[in-house]
Design a protein around this motif. Structure first.
Motif, short mmCIF file in Angstrom:
data_model
loop_
_atom_site.label_atom_id
_atom_site.label_comp_id
_atom_site.label_asym_id
_atom_site.label_seq_id
_atom_site.Cartn_x
_atom_site.Cartn_y
_atom_site.Cartn_z
N LYS A 1 48.22 37.98 40.86
CA LYS A 1 46.80 38.04 40.49
C LYS A 1 46.27 36.65 40.10
O LYS A 1 45.11 36.32 40.35
CB LYS A 1 46.65 38.99 39.31
CG LYS A 1 45.26 39.54 39.15
CD LYS A 1 45.26 40.70 38.16
CE LYS A 1 43.90 41.36 38.12
NZ LYS A 1 43.83 42.48 37.18
N GLY A 2 47.14 35.84 39.50
CA GLY A 2 46.72 34.52 39.06
C GLY A 2 46.28 33.61 40.19
O GLY A 2 45.63 32.59 39.98
N GLY B 1 51.44 41.12 37.52
CA GLY B 1 50.58 41.97 38.35
C GLY B 1 50.16 41.31 39.65
O GLY B 1 50.19 40.10 39.80
N GLN B 2 49.77 42.17 40.59
CA GLN B 2 49.31 41.68 41.88
C GLN B 2 47.80 41.81 41.99
O GLN B 2 47.19 42.63 41.31
CB GLN B 2 49.96 42.49 43.00
CG GLN B 2 51.44 42.23 43.10
CD GLN B 2 52.08 43.13 44.13
OE1 GLN B 2 52.29 44.31 43.88
NE2 GLN B 2 52.36 42.58 45.29
N GLY B 3 47.22 41.03 42.87
CA GLY B 3 45.75 41.04 43.01
C GLY B 3 45.27 42.01 44.07
O GLY B 3 44.16 41.85 44.57
N SER B 4 46.10 43.01 44.40
CA SER B 4 45.74 43.87 45.53
C SER B 4 44.38 44.55 45.37
O SER B 4 43.61 44.64 46.33
CB SER B 4 46.84 44.88 45.82
OG SER B 4 47.50 45.24 44.63
N ARG B 5 44.07 44.97 44.14
CA ARG B 5 42.77 45.63 43.94
C ARG B 5 41.61 44.66 44.15
O ARG B 5 40.46 45.03 44.32
CB ARG B 5 42.68 46.21 42.52
CG ARG B 5 43.12 47.66 42.50
CD ARG B 5 42.56 48.37 41.30
NE ARG B 5 43.23 47.96 40.08
CZ ARG B 5 42.77 48.19 38.86
NH1 ARG B 5 41.63 48.82 38.69
NH2 ARG B 5 43.44 47.80 37.80
N ALA C 1 47.27 38.45 28.57
CA ALA C 1 47.22 38.92 29.95
C ALA C 1 46.62 37.88 30.88
O ALA C 1 45.78 37.09 30.48
CB ALA C 1 46.37 40.19 30.02
N VAL C 2 47.06 37.94 32.14
CA VAL C 2 46.59 36.97 33.13
C VAL C 2 45.14 37.24 33.53
O VAL C 2 44.44 36.35 33.99
CB VAL C 2 47.51 37.03 34.39
CG1 VAL C 2 47.35 38.33 35.16
CG2 VAL C 2 47.29 35.84 35.31
N ASP C 3 44.66 38.48 33.30
CA ASP C 3 43.40 38.83 33.94
C ASP C 3 42.13 38.50 33.14
O ASP C 3 41.03 38.83 33.56
CB ASP C 3 43.40 40.31 34.35
CG ASP C 3 43.51 41.25 33.15
OD1 ASP C 3 43.29 40.82 32.01
OD2 ASP C 3 43.82 42.43 33.38
#
Ligand SMILES: CC(=O)N[C@H]1[C@@H](OP(=O)(O)O)O[C@H](CO)[C@@H](O)[C@@H]1O
Length: 408
Positions: free
Chosen positions: A110-111, A99-103, A233-235
């Motif tokens: 995202k990491g 995933g990307q950290g765009s949000r 998950a990374v988040d």
């Protein structure tokens, strides 16, 4: 493939429009487009009509799990079994980091989001810190397989290398890429992101194992003697990785999968819920729960569907191999998908304009014989970072990290 062959293939699925700009492309562009068309599954109609989600289908009932009281009573026994499995190198970890950290206002993986205040603390860094605790406890390195995506692959590798894997041993880290699927408009026509490029997006976290296998990593997993894969998950910065108690509990109860769960904070919390469907453990994702399910209570006044999954699963390898060719349901999500018009204009829609297709890891659960729902303490293990502000944001995660003694 040459133009003629491409046309033939596309005609079969009514997707000839993908060649609209073909004649204007240079050789490199033609090759790139042709390679994408060859690779993707064009049978979109089949995707759209596949079983979409679990909610409402089959008989769904609440499922009881292993609660804190029982875990605490058997903690030493579980922990010893888990430590032994880790020391025998039977446990590997799979970090879902596509995933990307765009949000969160950060382009790229995202990491790489920094959640520190007085120092830098990247999400990846905190996760490796958590994994290093297990290494310290067991004296054994847990092999890490890191799933990236088309959009995050190079940057993730570069970033982790630059930071010396935050203290983790390089030999125990392997990267692989999640596969991509095409996006379509409401008529089922594939969208193009550029004249020489289809609009592709990651195929959802359910494709993690098949992507690993396609990347040639099954051999690596087997040659290391791994028998269990812990997928997470990374988040969630409080994620415990290869948690010996969880590993031991799953092994000693004779299950072939396990899912970490928390008691839901409120009916509307955005977590998938572990339940039983047609007598088998299953997970219903939050957006597929009916209002009745969300609010149903036990005679004691607790939520009937109270176990929320925190996206930390343990799967037995031989079973994963066994189910490798079983199709998972496809979840169809309406999204805003950027595209090029026939005149070559790039449009970034403000309203949803089509569908993306995803497979979800939670749909693997019913394919296993039995799953151990393993209750963990929310304040100790669940600090997801999904939104820039409010619930499940860096702020809420920081508060929870502080509570666990992490200096920010
Ligand atoms: C497809 C999938 O795995 N969804 C997960 C995932 O939700 P997202 O909203 O997709 O981040 O994380 C949640 C925990 O943070 C978990 O409860 C849910 O089931």
């Amino acid at each position: 493939m040459n133009r003629e062959k491409l046309e033939e293939k596309l005609r079969e699925y009514h997707q000839e429009h993908l060649l609209l700009y073909y004649d204007k492309l240079d050789d490199k562009g033609k090759e790139a487009l042709s390679a994408q068309i060859e690779k993707v599954d064009l049978n979109i109609a089949a995707l759209i009509h596949k079983d979409n989600g679990l909610a409402g289908k089959g008989i769904v009932e609440p499922l009881s799990g292993m609660e804190r009281k029982e875990i605490n009573a058997r903690r030493d026994e579980f922990e010893a079994a888990g430590i032994q499995a880790i020391q025998e190198k039977k446990v590997g970890a799979v970090l879902l980091a596509g995933g990307q950290g765009s949000r969160l206002g950060c382009e790229g993986p995202k990491g790489k989001v920094n959640i520190g205040i007085t120092r830098t603390l990247y999400i990846f860094e905190q996760l490796f810190q958590n994994a290093l605790q297990v290494v310290e406890k067991t004296g054994a390195w847990v092999p890490f397989y890191i799933m990236t995506s088309d959009k995050t692959h190079e940057e993730t590798i570069e970033f982790l290398k630059e930071n010396q894997y935050f203290g983790y041993q390089e030999d125990y880290i392997t990267f692989f890429m999640q596969e991509m699927t095409p996006s379509v408009d409401y008529e089922g026509k594939l969208l193009m992101e550029a004249p020489d490029r289809l609009s592709l997006s990651p195929n959802g976290n359910g494709g993690w194992f098949s992507s690993m296998v396609k990347a040639g990593l099954l051999e690596d997993v087997q040659s290391r003697g791994i028998e269990w894969l812990n997928v997470f998950a990374v988040d969630n910065v409080l994620q415990r990785i290869a948690d010996p108690v969880f590993v031991g509990a799953t092994i000693l109860t004779g299950k072939d999968s396990g899912a970490k769960v928390v008691k839901k904070a409120e009916p509307g919390e955005r977590v998938g819920v572990l339940c039983k469907k047609d007598g088998k453990p299953s997970i219903v994702e939050y957006y597929e729960m009916t209002p009745e399910m969300l609010h149903e209570k036990t005679p004691e006044g607790e939520l009937s569907y109270s176990y929320g999954v925190i996206l930390n699963y343990l799967f037995k390898l031989d079973k994963l191999i066994h189910i490798l060719n079983t199709n998972l349901p496809i979840h169809v999500a309406e999204k805003k998908i950027p595209y090029v018009t026939p005149d070559g204009e790039y449009i970034q829609p403000s309203e949803p304009n089509g569908y993306k297709f995803e497979e979800l890891v939670l749909d693997m659960i019913p394919l296993f014989e039995d799953c151990l729902p393993f209750e963990v303490v929310r304040e100790e293990e669940f600090a997801p970072i999904k939104n820039a502000t409010g619930a499940d944001s860096p702020d809420t995660a920081r508060a929870l990290l502080k509570l666990n003694g992490v200096i920010l």
